[in-house]
Design an enzyme around this catalytic site. Structure first.
Site, PDB file in Angstrom:
ATOM      1  N   CYS A  42      12.740  -7.458  12.324  1.00  0.00           N
ATOM      2  CA  CYS A  42      13.351  -8.320  11.320  1.00  0.00           C
ATOM      3  C   CYS A  42      12.343  -8.441  10.170  1.00  0.00           C
ATOM      4  O   CYS A  42      11.337  -9.136  10.289  1.00  0.00           O
ATOM      5  CB  CYS A  42      13.655  -9.673  11.962  1.00  0.00           C
ATOM      6  SG  CYS A  42      14.596 -10.775  10.936  1.00  0.00           S
ATOM      7  N   CYS A  62       0.798  -1.239   0.000  1.00  0.00           N
ATOM      8  CA  CYS A  62       0.000   0.000   0.000  1.00  0.00           C
ATOM      9  C   CYS A  62       0.825   1.281   0.000  1.00  0.00           C
ATOM     10  O   CYS A  62       0.276   2.366  -0.155  1.00  0.00           O
ATOM     11  CB  CYS A  62      -0.972   0.004   1.175  1.00  0.00           C
ATOM     12  SG  CYS A  62      -0.181   0.261   2.791  1.00  0.00           S
TER      13      CYS A  62
END
Length: 177
Positions: free
Chosen positions: A155, A86
């Site tokens: 991460c 997005c």
């Protein structure tokens, strides 16, 4: 006496089994806020047209890329890391560090509310999943073994990120504001 002890043992095993089945069936657990619908939504057809197969697998099927294979692992340029689905701003280059894990790692998000964190008990582990706060794309996981000042290590899969070099250079980190 032995029959009673055996019966008692069986009830504990049954209870433990129910707890384990419940945990496994839950997969990712979310708070009420985390269960709210995301403000940006796409159809599966739109996503398959917009994303590469790897991006789709990571962001929509909670996949992961192999360590040290992502295009942004070694990126040292100044800029903004955005959601590949997005375009939401997620991380700034100023918060990126080399964790040695094989995935892009950040010690903070660019703004409060950039991501949602969801308890993830999949694959026999307890971790915290990170998703885009606007569209729900799976990004990766956050751990508490990062550097100061936050001690966090986001991460993140390269496949869930788009790098925008036009922003991020010289911007204040939220922890400095």
């Amino acid at each position: 006496m032995k029959l009673s002890t055996g019966h008692h043992h069986c009830s504990h095993v049954l209870l433990l089994g129910l707890v384990l089945v419940n945990d496994v069936s839950m997969g990712s657990e979310a708070t009420k806020r985390d269960q709210e619908s995301y403000k940006v939504q796409f159809t599966q057809k739109e996503l398959k047209e917009r994303l590469t197969p790897q991006e789709y697998h990571v962001t929509q099927e909670k996949g992961t890329e192999r360590a040290f294979t992502g295009k942004l692992v070694d990126n040292k340029k100044k800029g903004t890391y955005r959601c590949t689905v997005c375009g939401k701003e997620l991380f700034l280059s100023d918060a990126k560090f080399d964790s040695g894990s094989g995935w892009p790692s950040f010690w903070e998000t660019s703004k409060d509310g950039s991501v949602r964190e969801i308890l993830d008990r999949s694959h026999g582990m307890t971790r915290t999943e990170v998703t885009c706060a606007d569209c729900g794309a799976h990004l990766g996981h956050v751990f508490d073994d990062g550097p100061r000042p936050t001690g966090l290590r986001y991460c993140i899969n390269s496949a869930s990120l788009k790098f925008d070099p036009s922003k991020g250079a010289g911007e204040k980190k939220k922890s400095e504001l």
